[in-house]
Design a protein around this motif. Structure first.
Motif, PDB file in Angstrom:
ATOM      1  N   TYR A 150       0.842  -1.195   0.000  1.00 16.55           N
ATOM      2  CA  TYR A 150       0.000   0.000   0.000  1.00 16.55           C
ATOM      3  C   TYR A 150       0.880   1.249   0.000  1.00 16.55           C
ATOM      4  N   LEU A 151       0.397   2.294  -0.685  1.00 20.32           N
ATOM      5  CA  LEU A 151       1.084   3.573  -0.757  1.00 20.32           C
ATOM      6  C   LEU A 151       0.063   4.683  -0.572  1.00 20.32           C
ATOM      7  N   GLY A 152       0.409   5.678   0.274  1.00 16.30           N
ATOM      8  CA  GLY A 152      -0.430   6.852   0.431  1.00 16.30           C
ATOM      9  C   GLY A 152       0.150   8.011  -0.363  1.00 16.30           C
ATOM     10  N   LEU A 153      -0.671   8.624  -1.219  1.00 13.82           N
ATOM     11  CA  LEU A 153      -0.254   9.758  -2.031  1.00 13.82           C
ATOM     12  C   LEU A 153      -1.110  10.976  -1.722  1.00 13.82           C
ATOM     13  N   GLY A 154      -0.465  12.145  -1.612  1.00 11.90           N
ATOM     14  CA  GLY A 154      -1.199  13.381  -1.439  1.00 11.90           C
ATOM     15  C   GLY A 154      -1.834  13.844  -2.739  1.00 11.90           C
ATOM     16  N   ASP A 155      -2.512  14.995  -2.659  1.00  7.64           N
ATOM     17  CA  ASP A 155      -3.324  15.446  -3.789  1.00  7.64           C
ATOM     18  C   ASP A 155      -2.544  16.167  -4.885  1.00  7.64           C
ATOM     19  N   GLY A 156      -1.227  16.231  -4.754  1.00  8.98           N
ATOM     20  CA  GLY A 156      -0.411  16.878  -5.777  1.00  8.98           C
ATOM     21  C   GLY A 156      -0.014  18.290  -5.429  1.00  8.98           C
ATOM     22  N   GLY A 157      -0.520  18.810  -4.305  1.00 12.88           N
ATOM     23  CA  GLY A 157      -0.065  20.100  -3.819  1.00 12.88           C
ATOM     24  C   GLY A 157      -0.884  21.275  -4.291  1.00 12.88           C
ATOM     25  N   TRP A 200      -0.217  11.462   6.058  1.00 17.53           N
ATOM     26  CA  TRP A 200       1.123  11.346   6.627  1.00 17.53           C
ATOM     27  C   TRP A 200       1.112  10.275   7.704  1.00 17.53           C
ATOM     28  N   ARG A 201       1.261   9.088   7.237  1.00 15.11           N
ATOM     29  CA  ARG A 201       1.351   7.846   7.987  1.00 15.11           C
ATOM     30  C   ARG A 201      -0.029   7.187   8.166  1.00 15.11           C
ATOM     31  N   PHE A 202      -0.029   5.899   7.854  1.00 19.93           N
ATOM     32  CA  PHE A 202      -1.198   5.059   8.125  1.00 19.93           C
ATOM     33  C   PHE A 202      -0.714   3.759   8.734  1.00 19.93           C
ATOM     34  N   TRP A 203      -1.622   3.063   9.384  1.00 19.80           N
ATOM     35  CA  TRP A 203      -1.276   1.848  10.113  1.00 19.80           C
ATOM     36  C   TRP A 203      -2.434   0.860  10.018  1.00 19.80           C
ATOM     37  N   GLU A 251      -8.795  -3.189   9.448  1.00 19.90           N
ATOM     38  CA  GLU A 251      -9.025  -1.771   9.232  1.00 19.90           C
ATOM     39  C   GLU A 251      -7.702  -1.023   9.178  1.00 19.90           C
ATOM     40  N   VAL A 252      -7.786   0.217   8.720  1.00 20.21           N
ATOM     41  CA  VAL A 252      -6.603   1.057   8.606  1.00 20.21           C
ATOM     42  C   VAL A 252      -6.877   2.396   9.284  1.00 20.21           C
ATOM     43  N   TRP A 253      -5.857   2.880  10.022  1.00 17.68           N
ATOM     44  CA  TRP A 253      -5.894   4.194  10.643  1.00 17.68           C
ATOM     45  C   TRP A 253      -5.045   5.128   9.796  1.00 17.68           C
ATOM     46  N   ILE A 254      -5.583   6.300   9.461  1.00 16.21           N
ATOM     47  CA  ILE A 254      -4.897   7.250   8.587  1.00 16.21           C
ATOM     48  C   ILE A 254      -4.905   8.628   9.235  1.00 16.21           C
ATOM     49  N   ALA A 255      -3.750   9.286   9.228  1.00 23.73           N
ATOM     50  CA  ALA A 255      -3.666  10.687   9.615  1.00 23.73           C
ATOM     51  C   ALA A 255      -3.580  11.510   8.334  1.00 23.73           C
ATOM     52  N   ASP A 256      -4.552  12.400   8.114  1.00 22.43           N
ATOM     53  CA  ASP A 256      -4.572  13.209   6.904  1.00 22.43           C
ATOM     54  C   ASP A 256      -4.356  14.673   7.279  1.00 22.43           C
ATOM     55  N   GLU A 262      -7.025  24.670   9.001  1.00 26.17           N
ATOM     56  CA  GLU A 262      -7.655  24.662  10.311  1.00 26.17           C
ATOM     57  C   GLU A 262      -7.672  23.314  11.014  1.00 26.17           C
ATOM     58  N   VAL A 263      -7.969  22.229  10.299  1.00 26.02           N
ATOM     59  CA  VAL A 263      -8.328  20.970  10.946  1.00 26.02           C
ATOM     60  C   VAL A 263      -7.394  19.847  10.529  1.00 26.02           C
ATOM     61  N   GLU A 264      -6.861  19.134  11.527  1.00 26.74           N
ATOM     62  CA  GLU A 264      -6.107  17.897  11.305  1.00 26.74           C
ATOM     63  C   GLU A 264      -6.993  16.721  11.693  1.00 26.74           C
ATOM     64  N   GLU A 265      -6.920  15.625  10.944  1.00 28.09           N
ATOM     65  CA  GLU A 265      -7.882  14.549  11.186  1.00 28.09           C
ATOM     66  C   GLU A 265      -7.241  13.166  11.263  1.00 28.09           C
ATOM     67  N   ILE A 266      -7.911  12.304  12.026  1.00 23.50           N
ATOM     68  CA  ILE A 266      -7.593  10.885  12.114  1.00 23.50           C
ATOM     69  C   ILE A 266      -8.791  10.119  11.579  1.00 23.50           C
ATOM     70  N   ASP A 267      -8.521   9.187  10.669  1.00 25.77           N
ATOM     71  CA  ASP A 267      -9.565   8.365  10.064  1.00 25.77           C
ATOM     72  C   ASP A 267      -9.347   6.905  10.422  1.00 25.77           C
ATOM     73  N   ARG A 268     -10.419   6.222  10.656  1.00 24.73           N
ATOM     74  CA  ARG A 268     -10.404   4.791  10.949  1.00 24.73           C
ATOM     75  C   ARG A 268     -11.353   4.125   9.966  1.00 24.73           C
ATOM     76  N   VAL A 269     -10.789   3.313   9.059  1.00 30.48           N
ATOM     77  CA  VAL A 269     -11.566   2.862   7.907  1.00 30.48           C
ATOM     78  C   VAL A 269     -11.516   1.344   7.778  1.00 30.48           C
ATOM     79  N   PRO A 270     -12.667   0.670   7.726  1.00 28.04           N
ATOM     80  CA  PRO A 270     -12.671  -0.770   7.458  1.00 28.04           C
ATOM     81  C   PRO A 270     -12.175  -1.048   6.041  1.00 28.04           C
ATOM     82  N   LEU A 271     -11.394  -2.096   5.895  1.00 30.05           N
ATOM     83  CA  LEU A 271     -10.919  -2.496   4.580  1.00 30.05           C
ATOM     84  C   LEU A 271     -11.903  -3.489   3.986  1.00 30.05           C
TER      85      LEU A 271
END
Length: 373
Positions: free
Chosen positions: A169-176, A218-221, A228-233, A238-247
């Protein structure tokens, strides 16, 4: 359950701004108190912008470190060895460089590993490498697996990891750029702003979109026990978020909402792809409340030396150096968010050693480990 999934396939993308205005997002978990679950002690210093620290399978007692300019370092008993130096191939910037490493599940016998970096043009590259018996890494890649054009120098993502299905798996940002000016995160035909995966055992691996709607993960586990996967986006302003997503791999890719949403805040005139479920963050913090600017994701602690952290997800902020822990709520979501007393300046990564104990990398050049208070 704080996470809300909305299946919106009946709606067209066009004109979705008006439709989305009627959605009431659930309230994510936020800081509820303070805790002193662990302290940190520095175990290495003088590194060059370390972005990842952890253990390699079959190499107990040692830590492997990625230096952003393009080196892989091994640390054992206070001594360090450069295992690989590809700095001549790497463009280093604020968010560019050697960004990710993943060890094949059979690394202890195969020596197979994978690296993600920004090439000299600033584009994303992922390649397979081989480690020798002495742990040094053959400088020539076995094969190139992915190249993605990057329109800007920021939002490159970085994380590489094997999932519970043994895909890479690879996490990619939106291109800036601000507010995803090219709308890549909601474009199903663009790999930017996504989590993607490939079966690297195939002769010609094919990368597939697993999750969409990310700004800069920026980092997932992975939690393989729960699938499931935990993702910090990383947020915009203003807002920093943590996501918890079933695979749930047999469904359309779930959508984490960017750039139609920053956290749960609606961004006007930004559309949402309706093909998959919309997943809300389980925890957030704001720049004003926390003094931070960029979330660094971590993991659910499973070690033995810090009982106060047992089965708690640990994460932090790069700018403020603050650390938090939260308890995964049964069935999904998060609860009991605590700001931890320990701090790590320029927090770039939270990993584990071979015993499952926390180790942390600071962009200031240091590696720390968590210890009982």
């Amino acid at each position: 359950m704080r996470r809300l999934a909305l299946f919106l396939t009946a709606l067209a993308i066009t004109g979705c701004g008006d439709e989305l205005s009627g959605i009431e997002p659930p309230k994510p978990a936020t800081e509820q108190g303070r805790a002193h679950s662990f302290d940190v002690e520095r175990i290495a210093t003088g590194l060059n912008r370390p972005l990842w620290v952890g253990a390699a399978p079959g190499d107990p007692g040692a830590l492997w470190v990625l230096e952003q300019p393009g080196r892989v370092i091994r640390i054992e008993n206070g001594s360090r060895t450069t295992l690989l130096d590809i700095s001549e191939q790497v463009l280093t910037g604020a968010e560019q460089g050697l960004l990710g490493i993943a060890f094949d599940p059979d690394f202890a016998t195969s020596g197979r590993l994978f690296l993600h970096w920004s090439d000299r043009r600033g584009d994303t590259r992922v390649a397979e490498f081989r480690a020798r018996r002495d742990h040094t890494i053959e400088p020539r890649p076995v094969r190139q697996l992915l190249m993605v054009d990057q329109p800007e120098e920021n939002h490159n993502g970085g994380q590489l990891a094997f999932g519970p299905d043994d895909r890479l798996y690879l996490g990619l940002g939106d291109g800036g750029g601000a507010f995803d000016p090219r709308a890549t995160a909601q474009d199903p035909d663009n790999l930017l702003g996504k989590v993607i995966a490939a079966d690297v055992d195939e002769k010609r691996p094919r990368w597939k979109v697993v999750l969409t709607g990310l700004r800069n993960p920026w980092r997932f586990w992975f939690d393989p026990a729960l699938g499931e996967v935990w993702i910090a986006d990383v947020g915009q302003d203003e807002v920093e978020e943590i996501d918890r997503v079933p695979l749930e791999l047999d469904e359309p890719p779930k959508n984490l909402g960017w750039s139609a949403y920053e956290g749960t805040k609606r961004i006007a005139d930004h559309d949402l792809d309706r093909a998959g479920d919309l997943v809300w963050p389980v925890a957030t913090y704001t720049h004003g409340d926390a003094g931070g600017c960029s979330v660094t994701g971590g993991l659910v602690y499973g070690g033995a030396r810090l009982p106060a952290l047992a089965r708690r997800y640990v994460y932090g902020d790069y700018c403020a150096g603050r650390l938090w822990s939260l308890r995964p709520a049964p069935g999904g979501g998060a609860e009991d968010v605590r700001r931890e007393q320990a701090k790590v300046p320029l927090l770039a990564h939270i990993g584990t050693d071979s015993d499952g104990e926390l180790v942390l990398a600071s962009g200031a050049g240091d590696v720390y480990r968590a210890v009982a208070p």
